[in-house]
Design an enzyme around this catalytic site. Structure first.
Site, mmCIF file in Angstrom:
data_model
loop_
_atom_site.group_PDB
_atom_site.id
_atom_site.type_symbol
_atom_site.label_atom_id
_atom_site.label_comp_id
_atom_site.label_asym_id
_atom_site.label_seq_id
_atom_site.Cartn_x
_atom_site.Cartn_y
_atom_site.Cartn_z
ATOM 1 N N ASP A 92 29.813 36.695 41.562
ATOM 2 C CA ASP A 92 31.115 36.602 42.223
ATOM 3 C C ASP A 92 30.856 36.286 43.694
ATOM 4 O OD1 ASP A 92 33.720 36.658 42.880
ATOM 5 O OD2 ASP A 92 34.037 38.786 42.544
ATOM 6 N N SER A 93 31.731 35.475 44.257
ATOM 7 C CA SER A 93 31.483 34.971 45.604
ATOM 8 C C SER A 93 31.743 36.004 46.692
ATOM 9 C CB SER A 93 32.386 33.779 45.857
ATOM 10 O OG SER A 93 33.731 34.200 45.756
ATOM 11 N N GLY A 95 35.079 37.130 47.130
ATOM 12 C CA GLY A 95 36.528 37.092 47.373
ATOM 13 C C GLY A 95 37.203 38.419 47.066
ATOM 14 N N PHE A 96 36.702 39.102 46.034
ATOM 15 C CA PHE A 96 37.303 40.380 45.626
ATOM 16 C C PHE A 96 37.171 41.433 46.720
ATOM 17 C CE2 PHE A 96 37.298 44.420 43.196
ATOM 18 C CZ PHE A 96 38.572 44.316 42.667
ATOM 19 N N GLN A 188 45.082 31.773 42.217
ATOM 20 C CA GLN A 188 45.808 32.902 42.812
ATOM 21 C C GLN A 188 47.305 32.670 42.606
ATOM 22 O OE1 GLN A 188 44.645 35.695 43.846
ATOM 23 N NE2 GLN A 188 42.472 35.206 43.784
ATOM 24 N N GLY A 215 43.288 37.755 41.188
ATOM 25 C CA GLY A 215 44.424 38.482 41.758
ATOM 26 C C GLY A 215 45.244 39.236 40.731
ATOM 27 N N ASP A 265 35.198 40.826 32.974
ATOM 28 C CA ASP A 265 34.159 41.634 33.607
ATOM 29 C C ASP A 265 34.836 42.907 34.078
ATOM 30 O OD1 ASP A 265 35.407 40.255 36.118
ATOM 31 O OD2 ASP A 265 34.180 41.874 36.915
ATOM 32 N N CYS A 303 31.131 55.933 16.081
ATOM 33 C CA CYS A 303 30.233 55.207 16.993
ATOM 34 C C CYS A 303 28.793 55.407 16.544
ATOM 35 C CB CYS A 303 30.417 55.706 18.427
ATOM 36 S SG CYS A 303 29.317 54.889 19.602
ATOM 37 N N CYS A 308 25.970 59.353 20.356
ATOM 38 C CA CYS A 308 26.801 59.903 19.282
ATOM 39 C C CYS A 308 25.959 60.386 18.103
ATOM 40 C CB CYS A 308 27.825 58.860 18.833
ATOM 41 S SG CYS A 308 29.086 58.611 20.100
HETATM 42 ZN ZN LIG Z 1 28.637 56.540 21.055
#
Ligand SMILES: [Zn+2]
Length: 376
Positions: A92-93, A95-96, A188, A215, A265, A303, A308
């Site tokens: 990621d650049s 911006g966030f 955006q 955004g 992400d 799971c 688990c």
């Molecule tokens: Zn688990």
């Protein structure tokens, strides 16, 4: 060969499965990237991520640029070699980081004036510089520098941010020189439909390798996020991979997959784990609750992860309550495994043309039992 290929499409929604081809290998979509901001996912090791079937991470170009710095990463042979990750990686650049007052001094047409959190100096990152940094890091997918207006910003602020974001995207495209790296644009426009349409059309025309809807997931209700996604998609070429940044929770991901999003992400799974909020097929379990103190059941009976299979809720409750770091590690392990497994199941359901049925069943189990799980 195009970098993205659609393999199967749902008959009843916009959901699809496909393959994103990157320099470090193919990644089956839809996929969720764990966040390795500084080159590591919090409390989960690279070998474990690979074991879970995770083929792609996202790291932050700006943070790596500040520390350890490009010189060190170049000496190591690039970011992949430096962090020992031989599969695909986005960067990621930065911006966030505009959402954080700690990081941003101010923004103008030249670029973003970032405040170095380590020594408080201020540095201008132009769109060209953001691309040069990512070219040097050698990530598989670079992101354009965008101007992200905060949630609740006025229409005028969103218009300013969008005009700048489009102009910066053109500058990023011209500056991009790494042939082994894909380049994604970031749209955006906040929650304004006309701005989102303008953004989607402008970015589609610029013909990036993929497109992120930026955004979103920054405070607006989920229903708004779905509306904007579904609307924006109408103006984007179908063959482009779509990335929704910063999402998210199991239910949000299922809904957004049905709207045609291919890439996600989020640091949410590991952050939730660190706060004792555990994903299960029956909803979110709060490990600090009294119900877990004497429960020798696993976190989630459905799971198959190491935690688990080997540990009880009572043990994990004890580790969490006593602030034992091993507890954080085990809970992060489970949540990351759970999400990786969810993405695998989504991809399989799409290939077998039963995604809507899978989605409905998952949502029913996840929501129905939610209230019973945490009763004292
Ligand atoms: Zn688990």
């Amino acid at each position: 060969m195009p970098c993205f290929e659609i393999i199967s499409e749902s008959e009843n929604s916009s959901a699809r499965s496909g393959i994103l081809r990157t320099f470090h290998g193919n990644v089956e979509t839809p996929f969720l990237m764990p966040v390795a901001t500084k080159g590591a996912v919090k409390y989960v090791s690279h070998p474990d991520l690979k074991k879970f079937g995770i083929d792609c991470l996202i790291s932050n170009a700006f943070i790596n640029y500040l520390k350890p710095g490009l010189e060190t990463i170049k000496k190591a042979g690039g970011l992949h070699k430096f962090i020992s990750w031989d599969k695909s990686m986005f960067t990621d650049s930065g911006g966030f980081q505009l959402l954080s007052k700690n990081f941003v001094h101010h923004v103008n047409d030249k670029g973003v004036y970032f405040r170095n959190p380590f020594d408080k100096s201020v540095e201008l990152i132009t769109p060209e510089k953001a691309i040069q940094i990512q070219n040097s890091l050698g990530s598989d997918v670079a992101m354009c520098l965008d101007h992200l207006a905060p949630f609740g910003a006025s229409r005028a602020e969103h218009i300013d941010a969008l005009i700048r974001t489009i102009e910066w995207a053109q500058r990023c495209k011209s500056a991009h020189k790494n042939k082994n790296q894909l380049l994604f644009g970031i749209t955006q426009g906040g929650t304004f439909l006309d701005l989102r349409k303008k953004a989607a059309l402008a970015f589609d025309q610029m013909n990036f390798d993929g497109l992120a809807f930026g955004g979103l997931c920054i405070g607006e209700p989920a229903s708004e996020m779905y509306k904007i996604t579904s609307y924006s998609k109408k103006f984007v070429s179908k063959e482009k991979p779509i990335y929704l940044m910063g999402v998210g929770s199991p239910l949000e991901i299922l809904e957004l997959v049905s709207l045609g999003v291919d890439i996600f992400d989020s640091a949410y799974p590991t952050r939730m784990a660190r706060h004792g909020k555990i994903f299960t097929h029956a909803g979110v379990l709060q490990i600090d609750r009294g119900t877990c103190k004497n429960s020798f059941a696993s976190l989630d009976k459905n799971c198959e992860c190491f935690v688990c299979k080997n540990h009880s809720r009572a043990y994990l409750h004890h580790l969490f309550k006593t602030h034992e770091q091993n507890g954080q590690m085990l809970l992060s392990y489970h949540n990351t495994f759970f999400m990786a497994n969810l993405m695998k199941e989504i991809r399989l359901a799409l290939k077998e043309n039963r995604f809507e049925k899978y989605k409905k069943e998952f949502e029913k189990n996840y929501s129905n039992n939610l209230n019973n799980l945490n009763k004292r």
